[in-house]
Design a protein around this motif. Structure first.
Motif, PDB file in Angstrom:
ATOM      1  N   SER A 277       8.467  10.167   0.461  1.00 32.62           N
ATOM      2  CA  SER A 277       8.392   8.800  -0.076  1.00 32.62           C
ATOM      3  C   SER A 277       8.619   7.724   0.975  1.00 32.62           C
ATOM      4  CB  SER A 277       9.388   8.617  -1.232  1.00 32.62           C
ATOM      5  OG  SER A 277       9.069   9.489  -2.274  1.00 32.62           O
ATOM      6  N   ALA A 278       8.279   8.021   2.221  1.00 33.27           N
ATOM      7  CA  ALA A 278       8.315   6.997   3.262  1.00 33.27           C
ATOM      8  C   ALA A 278       6.957   6.308   3.265  1.00 33.27           C
ATOM      9  CB  ALA A 278       8.593   7.628   4.623  1.00 33.27           C
ATOM     10  N   ASN A 279       6.945   5.048   3.577  1.00 33.03           N
ATOM     11  CA  ASN A 279       5.677   4.326   3.637  1.00 33.03           C
ATOM     12  C   ASN A 279       5.470   3.711   5.012  1.00 33.03           C
ATOM     13  OD1 ASN A 279       3.983   4.636   1.553  1.00 33.03           O
ATOM     14  ND2 ASN A 279       4.504   2.769   0.487  1.00 33.03           N
ATOM     15  N   ASP A 280       5.888   4.440   6.032  1.00 33.72           N
ATOM     16  CA  ASP A 280       5.810   3.919   7.394  1.00 33.72           C
ATOM     17  C   ASP A 280       4.524   4.386   8.069  1.00 33.72           C
ATOM     18  OD1 ASP A 280       6.711   2.423   9.476  1.00 33.72           O
ATOM     19  OD2 ASP A 280       8.082   3.942  10.264  1.00 33.72           O
ATOM     20  N   TYR A 281       3.398   4.241   7.336  1.00 27.86           N
ATOM     21  CA  TYR A 281       2.124   4.737   7.851  1.00 27.86           C
ATOM     22  C   TYR A 281       1.676   4.011   9.112  1.00 27.86           C
ATOM     23  CZ  TYR A 281       0.596   0.855   4.936  1.00 27.86           C
ATOM     24  OH  TYR A 281       0.472  -0.375   4.363  1.00 27.86           O
ATOM     25  N   GLU A 282       2.043   2.720   9.259  1.00 30.98           N
ATOM     26  CA  GLU A 282       1.637   1.981  10.472  1.00 30.98           C
ATOM     27  C   GLU A 282       2.220   2.630  11.722  1.00 30.98           C
ATOM     28  OE1 GLU A 282      -0.687  -0.060  10.621  1.00 30.98           O
ATOM     29  OE2 GLU A 282      -0.662  -1.475   8.970  1.00 30.98           O
TER      30      GLU A 282
ATOM     31  N   LEU B  50       0.849  -1.192   0.000  1.00 32.17           N
ATOM     32  CA  LEU B  50       0.000   0.000   0.000  1.00 32.17           C
ATOM     33  C   LEU B  50       0.884   1.242   0.000  1.00 32.17           C
ATOM     34  CD1 LEU B  50      -2.625  -0.953   2.711  1.00 32.17           C
ATOM     35  CD2 LEU B  50      -3.002  -0.789   0.261  1.00 32.17           C
ATOM     36  N   SER B  51       0.453   2.256  -0.690  1.00 33.81           N
ATOM     37  CA  SER B  51       1.197   3.515  -0.651  1.00 33.81           C
ATOM     38  C   SER B  51       0.637   4.385   0.465  1.00 33.81           C
ATOM     39  CB  SER B  51       1.090   4.241  -1.986  1.00 33.81           C
ATOM     40  OG  SER B  51      -0.193   4.811  -2.126  1.00 33.81           O
ATOM     41  N   CYS B  52       1.486   5.217   0.997  1.00 34.94           N
ATOM     42  CA  CYS B  52       1.065   6.144   2.048  1.00 34.94           C
ATOM     43  C   CYS B  52      -0.046   7.048   1.519  1.00 34.94           C
ATOM     44  CB  CYS B  52       2.262   6.959   2.519  1.00 34.94           C
ATOM     45  SG  CYS B  52       2.018   7.790   4.081  1.00 34.94           S
ATOM     46  N   GLY B  53       0.043   7.430   0.245  1.00 36.08           N
ATOM     47  CA  GLY B  53      -0.987   8.288  -0.354  1.00 36.08           C
ATOM     48  C   GLY B  53      -2.348   7.633  -0.353  1.00 36.08           C
ATOM     49  N   ASN B  54      -2.419   6.339  -0.655  1.00 35.86           N
ATOM     50  CA  ASN B  54      -3.703   5.638  -0.653  1.00 35.86           C
ATOM     51  C   ASN B  54      -4.237   5.460   0.765  1.00 35.86           C
ATOM     52  OD1 ASN B  54      -3.837   5.469  -3.417  1.00 35.86           O
ATOM     53  ND2 ASN B  54      -2.909   3.459  -3.516  1.00 35.86           N
TER      54      ASN B  54
ATOM     55  N   ASP C  61      -3.315  16.409  13.010  1.00 28.98           N
ATOM     56  CA  ASP C  61      -1.911  16.161  13.316  1.00 28.98           C
ATOM     57  C   ASP C  61      -1.461  14.835  12.708  1.00 28.98           C
ATOM     58  OD1 ASP C  61       0.627  16.528  14.599  1.00 28.98           O
ATOM     59  OD2 ASP C  61      -0.025  15.114  16.146  1.00 28.98           O
ATOM     60  N   MET C  62      -2.286  13.807  12.872  1.00 31.06           N
ATOM     61  CA  MET C  62      -1.957  12.491  12.331  1.00 31.06           C
ATOM     62  C   MET C  62      -1.883  12.539  10.811  1.00 31.06           C
ATOM     63  SD  MET C  62      -3.450   9.426  10.939  1.00 31.06           S
ATOM     64  CE  MET C  62      -5.139   9.823  11.178  1.00 31.06           C
ATOM     65  N   LEU C  63      -2.859  13.174  10.161  1.00 30.55           N
ATOM     66  CA  LEU C  63      -2.843  13.295   8.706  1.00 30.55           C
ATOM     67  C   LEU C  63      -1.644  14.122   8.234  1.00 30.55           C
ATOM     68  CD1 LEU C  63      -6.635  13.715   7.926  1.00 30.55           C
ATOM     69  CD2 LEU C  63      -5.158  11.854   7.138  1.00 30.55           C
ATOM     70  N   GLY C  64      -1.273  15.140   9.013  1.00 27.86           N
ATOM     71  CA  GLY C  64      -0.095  15.933   8.677  1.00 27.86           C
ATOM     72  C   GLY C  64       1.169  15.086   8.667  1.00 27.86           C
ATOM     73  N   CYS C  65       1.292  14.218   9.653  1.00 31.64           N
ATOM     74  CA  CYS C  65       2.450  13.307   9.693  1.00 31.64           C
ATOM     75  C   CYS C  65       2.432  12.353   8.505  1.00 31.64           C
ATOM     76  CB  CYS C  65       2.461  12.523  11.003  1.00 31.64           C
ATOM     77  SG  CYS C  65       2.831  13.533  12.447  1.00 31.64           S
ATOM     78  N   LEU C  66       1.250  11.871   8.152  1.00 30.01           N
ATOM     79  CA  LEU C  66       1.146  10.983   6.990  1.00 30.01           C
ATOM     80  C   LEU C  66       1.497  11.728   5.704  1.00 30.01           C
ATOM     81  CD1 LEU C  66      -2.121   8.967   7.774  1.00 30.01           C
ATOM     82  CD2 LEU C  66       0.217   8.096   7.758  1.00 30.01           C
ATOM     83  N   TYR C  67       1.024  12.966   5.563  1.00 31.83           N
ATOM     84  CA  TYR C  67       1.358  13.763   4.375  1.00 31.83           C
ATOM     85  C   TYR C  67       2.868  13.979   4.293  1.00 31.83           C
ATOM     86  CZ  TYR C  67      -3.513  14.897   3.319  1.00 31.83           C
ATOM     87  OH  TYR C  67      -4.851  14.824   2.975  1.00 31.83           O
ATOM     88  N   HIS C  68       3.499  14.234   5.438  1.00 27.21           N
ATOM     89  CA  HIS C  68       4.952  14.418   5.455  1.00 27.21           C
ATOM     90  C   HIS C  68       5.650  13.146   4.984  1.00 27.21           C
ATOM     91  CE1 HIS C  68       8.959  14.242   7.356  1.00 27.21           C
ATOM     92  NE2 HIS C  68       9.027  15.496   6.905  1.00 27.21           N
ATOM     93  N   ASP C  69       5.241  11.996   5.517  1.00 26.19           N
ATOM     94  CA  ASP C  69       5.835  10.720   5.090  1.00 26.19           C
ATOM     95  C   ASP C  69       5.625  10.492   3.594  1.00 26.19           C
ATOM     96  OD1 ASP C  69       6.819  10.133   7.540  1.00 26.19           O
ATOM     97  OD2 ASP C  69       5.662   8.306   7.848  1.00 26.19           O
ATOM     98  N   ASN C  70       4.443  10.829   3.121  1.00 24.64           N
ATOM     99  CA  ASN C  70       4.151  10.639   1.703  1.00 24.64           C
ATOM    100  C   ASN C  70       5.050  11.532   0.837  1.00 24.64           C
ATOM    101  OD1 ASN C  70       2.534   9.414  -0.379  1.00 24.64           O
ATOM    102  ND2 ASN C  70       1.555  11.401  -0.643  1.00 24.64           N
ATOM    103  N   LYS C  71       5.291  12.763   1.306  1.00 24.32           N
ATOM    104  CA  LYS C  71       6.110  13.715   0.560  1.00 24.32           C
ATOM    105  C   LYS C  71       7.559  13.243   0.439  1.00 24.32           C
ATOM    106  CE  LYS C  71       5.061  18.364   0.541  1.00 24.32           C
ATOM    107  NZ  LYS C  71       4.946  19.666   1.135  1.00 24.32           N
TER     108      LYS C  71
END
Length: 163
Positions: free
Chosen positions: A62-67, A23-27, A50-60
């Motif tokens: 190219s990290a996929n550590d959404y868990e 899965l991609s962080c973006g999805n 705040d949580m979505l902001g952290c996910l957007y940062h990871d996506n930007k």
């Protein structure tokens, strides 16, 4: 609902479902954003922006550590969230998210509970309707596969345990 490591044992879990690998962080962000109201009701203490902001940062970057981001914000693993959201959205009890173990990766299975725990919707759900639910979810998560019957085998005996 979700299931992770069992209290020591061997077994198999079978059901109709999909793998939630690659899965991609973006999805993940899109899924959480689309189902924000349900997810916020499941995790009322979570500061969603705040949580979505952290996910957007990871996506930007190219990290996929959404868990890790979800867990750090007091939420369960993503497969659990998907199962819970589907159960709430469809009035069911049968979608279960599984966090990958050594013998299998993350997945979502349709495994109706005991008959006395099933909703009327669970009891009357056809394979065609189930395939429609999975098709929408697969499209939403950007997964290119079809649901199928899966058997997940686990072995959680401690190494020093003697049978």
């Amino acid at each position: 609902m979700g299931i992770n490591k069992r209290d020591f044992g061997k077994g198999a879990i079978s059901g109709y479902g999909i793998q939630l690998n690659d899965l991609s962080c973006g999805n993940v962000i899109s899924f959480i954003t689309k189902h924000r109201g349900v997810i916020q009701s499941l995790y009322p203490e979570t500061e969603m922006d705040d949580m979505l902001g952290c996910l957007y940062h990871d996506n930007k970057i190219s990290a996929n550590d959404y868990e890790s981001v979800l867990f750090d914000h007091g939420m369960d693993f993503f497969p659990y969230m998907v199962g819970l959201v589907l159960n709430i959205d469809h009035g069911t009890t049968g979608f279960l998210g599984f966090v990958g173990e050594e013998a299998f990766g993350d997945c979502l299975l349709w495994m109706p509970q005991y008959p006395w725990e099933m909703t009327d919707y669970d009891k009357n759900l056809t394979k065609e309707e189930l395939d429609e639910i999975f098709a929408k979810l697969l499209d939403e998560l950007g997964i290119k596969e079809c649901p199928r019957y899966l058997s997940l085998y686990y072995d959680d005996y401690p190494e020093d345990f003697k049978l």
